[in-house]
Write a protein that holds these residues in place. Structure first.
Motif, PDB file in Angstrom:
ATOM      1  N   ASP A  61      11.097  71.850   9.894  1.00  0.00           N
ATOM      2  CA  ASP A  61      10.589  73.246   9.398  1.00  0.00           C
ATOM      3  C   ASP A  61       9.134  72.893   9.083  1.00  0.00           C
ATOM      4  O   ASP A  61       8.885  72.222   8.433  1.00  0.00           O
ATOM      5  CB  ASP A  61      11.554  73.468   8.335  1.00  0.00           C
ATOM      6  CG  ASP A  61      11.286  75.059   7.730  1.00  0.00           C
ATOM      7  OD1 ASP A  61      10.125  75.187   7.585  1.00  0.00           O
ATOM      8  OD2 ASP A  61      12.045  75.731   7.583  1.00  0.00           O
ATOM      9  N   THR A 119      10.438  85.991   9.404  1.00  0.00           N
ATOM     10  CA  THR A 119      10.886  84.898   8.354  1.00  0.00           C
ATOM     11  C   THR A 119      11.436  85.887   7.053  1.00  0.00           C
ATOM     12  O   THR A 119      11.431  87.266   7.389  1.00  0.00           O
ATOM     13  CB  THR A 119       9.479  84.297   7.877  1.00  0.00           C
ATOM     14  OG1 THR A 119       8.516  85.396   7.606  1.00  0.00           O
ATOM     15  CG2 THR A 119       8.588  83.343   8.632  1.00  0.00           C
ATOM     16  N   TYR A 169       9.462  78.544   1.901  1.00  0.00           N
ATOM     17  CA  TYR A 169      10.920  78.806   1.737  1.00  0.00           C
ATOM     18  C   TYR A 169      10.963  80.115   0.541  1.00  0.00           C
ATOM     19  O   TYR A 169       9.975  80.103  -0.169  1.00  0.00           O
ATOM     20  CB  TYR A 169      11.793  77.648   1.801  1.00  0.00           C
ATOM     21  CG  TYR A 169      11.817  76.901   0.426  1.00  0.00           C
ATOM     22  CD1 TYR A 169      12.540  77.233  -0.797  1.00  0.00           C
ATOM     23  CD2 TYR A 169      10.856  75.870   0.321  1.00  0.00           C
ATOM     24  CE1 TYR A 169      12.316  76.457  -1.881  1.00  0.00           C
ATOM     25  CE2 TYR A 169      10.756  75.136  -0.770  1.00  0.00           C
ATOM     26  CZ  TYR A 169      11.535  75.376  -1.885  1.00  0.00           C
ATOM     27  OH  TYR A 169      11.247  74.699  -2.976  1.00  0.00           O
ATOM     28  N   SER A 183      13.345  81.445  -2.902  1.00  0.00           N
ATOM     29  CA  SER A 183      14.264  80.731  -3.745  1.00  0.00           C
ATOM     30  C   SER A 183      14.720  81.796  -5.029  1.00  0.00           C
ATOM     31  O   SER A 183      13.747  82.527  -5.388  1.00  0.00           O
ATOM     32  CB  SER A 183      13.929  79.440  -4.406  1.00  0.00           C
ATOM     33  OG  SER A 183      14.646  78.681  -5.077  1.00  0.00           O
ATOM     34  N   LEU A 233      14.253  73.513  -1.989  1.00  0.00           N
ATOM     35  CA  LEU A 233      14.407  72.693  -0.638  1.00  0.00           C
ATOM     36  C   LEU A 233      13.431  71.717  -0.632  1.00  0.00           C
ATOM     37  O   LEU A 233      12.150  71.893  -0.905  1.00  0.00           O
ATOM     38  CB  LEU A 233      14.360  73.740   0.580  1.00  0.00           C
ATOM     39  CG  LEU A 233      15.451  74.669   0.623  1.00  0.00           C
ATOM     40  CD1 LEU A 233      15.190  75.859   1.751  1.00  0.00           C
ATOM     41  CD2 LEU A 233      16.621  73.965   1.035  1.00  0.00           C
ATOM     42  N   VAL A 280      13.886  70.085   5.718  1.00  0.00           N
ATOM     43  CA  VAL A 280      14.879  70.746   6.618  1.00  0.00           C
ATOM     44  C   VAL A 280      14.358  70.314   8.124  1.00  0.00           C
ATOM     45  O   VAL A 280      13.253  70.543   8.738  1.00  0.00           O
ATOM     46  CB  VAL A 280      14.814  72.174   6.531  1.00  0.00           C
ATOM     47  CG1 VAL A 280      15.784  72.886   7.503  1.00  0.00           C
ATOM     48  CG2 VAL A 280      15.340  72.861   5.171  1.00  0.00           C
ATOM     49  N   ILE A 309      19.304  68.281   5.684  1.00  0.00           N
ATOM     50  CA  ILE A 309      18.712  69.066   4.605  1.00  0.00           C
ATOM     51  C   ILE A 309      18.710  68.157   3.418  1.00  0.00           C
ATOM     52  O   ILE A 309      19.525  67.606   3.020  1.00  0.00           O
ATOM     53  CB  ILE A 309      19.697  70.433   4.146  1.00  0.00           C
ATOM     54  CG1 ILE A 309      19.623  71.503   5.727  1.00  0.00           C
ATOM     55  CG2 ILE A 309      19.312  71.208   3.057  1.00  0.00           C
ATOM     56  CD1 ILE A 309      20.750  72.372   5.674  1.00  0.00           C
ATOM     57  N   CYS A 356      17.546  68.685  -0.908  1.00  0.00           N
ATOM     58  CA  CYS A 356      17.266  69.632  -1.622  1.00  0.00           C
ATOM     59  C   CYS A 356      17.449  69.089  -3.168  1.00  0.00           C
ATOM     60  O   CYS A 356      18.028  67.978  -3.470  1.00  0.00           O
ATOM     61  CB  CYS A 356      18.223  70.882  -1.572  1.00  0.00           C
ATOM     62  SG  CYS A 356      20.080  70.599  -1.255  1.00  0.00           S
ATOM     63  N   ARG A 413      19.518  79.410  10.141  1.00  0.00           N
ATOM     64  CA  ARG A 413      18.942  79.359   8.911  1.00  0.00           C
ATOM     65  C   ARG A 413      19.946  78.664   7.901  1.00  0.00           C
ATOM     66  O   ARG A 413      21.032  78.727   8.264  1.00  0.00           O
ATOM     67  CB  ARG A 413      18.431  80.561   8.467  1.00  0.00           C
ATOM     68  CG  ARG A 413      19.563  81.689   8.330  1.00  0.00           C
ATOM     69  CD  ARG A 413      19.195  83.037   8.112  1.00  0.00           C
ATOM     70  NE  ARG A 413      20.056  83.643   7.658  1.00  0.00           N
ATOM     71  CZ  ARG A 413      20.842  84.149   6.364  1.00  0.00           C
ATOM     72  NH1 ARG A 413      20.755  83.157   5.495  1.00  0.00           N
ATOM     73  NH2 ARG A 413      21.838  85.118   6.366  1.00  0.00           N
ATOM     74  N   TRP A 437      16.697  79.716   0.316  1.00  0.00           N
ATOM     75  CA  TRP A 437      16.966  79.955   1.798  1.00  0.00           C
ATOM     76  C   TRP A 437      15.856  79.451   2.501  1.00  0.00           C
ATOM     77  O   TRP A 437      14.606  79.658   2.464  1.00  0.00           O
ATOM     78  CB  TRP A 437      16.888  81.397   1.969  1.00  0.00           C
ATOM     79  CG  TRP A 437      17.912  82.265   1.407  1.00  0.00           C
ATOM     80  CD1 TRP A 437      19.273  82.439   1.413  1.00  0.00           C
ATOM     81  CD2 TRP A 437      17.656  82.816  -0.228  1.00  0.00           C
ATOM     82  NE1 TRP A 437      19.929  83.044   0.561  1.00  0.00           N
ATOM     83  CE2 TRP A 437      18.909  83.277  -0.597  1.00  0.00           C
ATOM     84  CE3 TRP A 437      16.716  82.970  -0.833  1.00  0.00           C
ATOM     85  CZ2 TRP A 437      19.107  84.278  -1.616  1.00  0.00           C
ATOM     86  CZ3 TRP A 437      16.806  83.759  -1.883  1.00  0.00           C
ATOM     87  CH2 TRP A 437      17.894  84.366  -2.158  1.00  0.00           C
ATOM     88  N   SER A 438      15.773  78.590   3.842  1.00  0.00           N
ATOM     89  CA  SER A 438      15.101  78.372   4.766  1.00  0.00           C
ATOM     90  C   SER A 438      14.811  79.535   5.454  1.00  0.00           C
ATOM     91  O   SER A 438      15.346  80.382   5.688  1.00  0.00           O
ATOM     92  CB  SER A 438      15.696  77.062   5.558  1.00  0.00           C
ATOM     93  OG  SER A 438      16.487  77.701   6.648  1.00  0.00           O
ATOM     94  N   ASN A 439      13.558  79.323   6.277  1.00  0.00           N
ATOM     95  CA  ASN A 439      13.236  80.368   7.235  1.00  0.00           C
ATOM     96  C   ASN A 439      14.027  80.226   8.387  1.00  0.00           C
ATOM     97  O   ASN A 439      14.601  78.798   8.618  1.00  0.00           O
ATOM     98  CB  ASN A 439      11.983  80.394   7.548  1.00  0.00           C
ATOM     99  CG  ASN A 439      11.081  80.983   6.635  1.00  0.00           C
ATOM    100  OD1 ASN A 439      11.483  82.294   6.063  1.00  0.00           O
ATOM    101  ND2 ASN A 439       9.881  80.717   6.254  1.00  0.00           N
TER     102      ASN A 439
END
Length: 307
Positions: free
Chosen positions: A3, A186, A227, A229, A234, A237, A246, A248, A288, A300-302
């Motif tokens: 990512d 995104t 990202y 939150s 995160l 990724v 992942i 975190c 995602r 959350w990731s993109n």
């Protein structure tokens, strides 16, 4: 494939992209809004007052409130044209020039002859802004509405003010459907803070940039180097073959989502890393990730394309 938020040079800066002041319908003056975010530990905000004639089409000049550790990005929440439900479009435009030309939008209701939502979104993007579809659930956005904003960089998937004020704070269904149609988008979390209720410090972006400066932040936002939150961090990724790795802060759930019903989850106390097999996503062009901590707060990731 890493990512880009975790492969790009620089460091993470915490920011809120959706905020209001007394220049429109917020209850605090711009200087106090900036002070509160700065003192809460944010690195930057975008003050995005409502760009309508009722308030004089404001683009707040927040440059005087910058210092050596806190900055601001100019912007506005722009409005013009009617959605399918007959209500006015709300589109977030972060990074607008101060001389951005007003639309014919006297207030919060559509009027005959004004630009459409897609048209003002296109103008904002052409003017250099990072453009996002604001609060799809709150707005009552249809999929056809969402499709029409072809110039959006992002969808606002979590809006803290809408979550606290009317329990309509999310936009994941809209984003996921557009991703499955091939759109490159995104995902942003914001406050939409007005400070008239507990609508602040609840959702933000973590932007990877080489400097906490407006242009560097905008470049990173447009490139997807961030990202979102509500609290968890995160830290990495990466897709390696048929696995997603992942890393975190300590969480209790790690979930990967894709097209349709495709999803895989892992649940355990104090997880700081997870490896997700991607076999379940054979029919998905994108994935995602969501992580959830013991307090129920998410990050959350993109989206990452698998093709």
């Amino acid at each position: 494939m890493i990512d880009p938020a975790f492969s790009a040079p620089g460091r993470f800066f915490r920011g809120n992209l959706h905020t209001h002041s007394t220049l429109s319908d917020g209850v605090l003056p711009p200087e106090e809004v900036c002070r509160r975010y700065r003192d809460e530990g944010y690195d930057f905000i975008a003050l995005t007052d409502h760009f309508v004639g009722l308030f004089g089409y404001p683009i707040a000049d927040t440059k005087p409130f910058r210092d050596n550790r806190f900055t601001t990005v100019l912007g506005a929440e722009v409005h013009s044209g009617a959605m399918q439900n007959g209500e006015l479009w709300h589109i977030l435009a972060v990074g607008l020039p101060e001389d951005f030309a007003p639309s014919n939008s006297p207030g919060f209701h559509p009027v005959e002859g004004q630009e459409s939502g897609p048209e003002i979104a296109r103008r904002a993007r052409e003017a250099g802004a990072f453009v996002a579809v604001a609060h799809p659930h709150w707005s009552g956005l249809t999929l056809e509405d969402a499709r029409s904003i072809g110039d959006a960089h992002a969808v606002e998937v979590y809006n803290h003010g809408c979550a606290r004020g009317c329990d309509r704070g999310e936009g994941f269904q809209t984003a996921d459907l557009l991703l499955s149609e091939g759109r490159d988008l995104t995902l942003i979390a914001t406050d939409d803070a007005h400070f008239s209720e507990p609508d602040h410090f609840g959702g933000w972006v973590m932007v990877k940039a080489e400097a906490n400066e407006p242009e560097a932040l905008l470049t990173a936002l447009k490139a997807g180097r961030f990202y979102s939150s509500q609290g968890p961090e995160l830290r990495h990724v990466e897709r390696a073959g048929n696995k997603l790795h992942i890393e975190c802060s300590a969480v209790e759930s790690v979930i990967v989502q894709g097209h349709g019903s495709a999803a895989v989850s892992r649940h355990a106390p104090s997880m700081t890393r997870a490896e997700i097999d991607l076999t379940r996503f054979a029919g998905s062009d994108w994935i995602r990730a969501t992580v959830i901590d013991s307090a129920g707060r998410r990050a959350w990731s993109n989206p990452m394309r698998l093709g």
